[in-house]
Design a protein around this motif. Structure first.
Motif: not given
Ligand code: SF4
Length: 96
Positions: A13-29
């Protein structure tokens, strides 16, 4: 009786956060920048969405029971694991 969600710490789950607005600031690819060795490096201060029981109490308890919530989450975990080719030993089972 308090039952915790049986997370197997697969990291899917932590490596599939693309498109999750709540986690956008943490997203790296698509991968959370705080995922380190399949663990959360900000565990104590992780956002609400990552806190499964608190997220239930705060958001989802209006819509479903905790058992339904756990089962739904476990299904999502296992689908994600299968998509990512993660070893079957990490599959989440709900014992209820
Ligand atoms: S903050 Fe922690 S628990 Fe949340 S997605 Fe990132 S690594 Fe996973």
């Amino acid at each position: 009786m308090t039952v915790a969600f049986p997370c197997t710490k697969c990291g899917a789950c932590c490596s599939a956060i693309e498109g999750i607005d709540f986690l956008a600031e943490y997203n790296v690819n698509g991968v959370c920048q705080h995922l380190v060795n399949n663990g959360c490096s900000i565990y104590e201060s992780r956002p609400l969405l990552c806190r499964i029981d608190e997220a239930f109490e705060t958001i989802f308890s209006t819509y479903m029971t905790k058992e339904e919530y756990y089962i739904s989450n476990a299904k999502a975990c296992n689908i994600l694991q299968e998509q990512k080719g993660i070893d079957k030993k990490y599959r989440v089972t709900i014992g209820c």
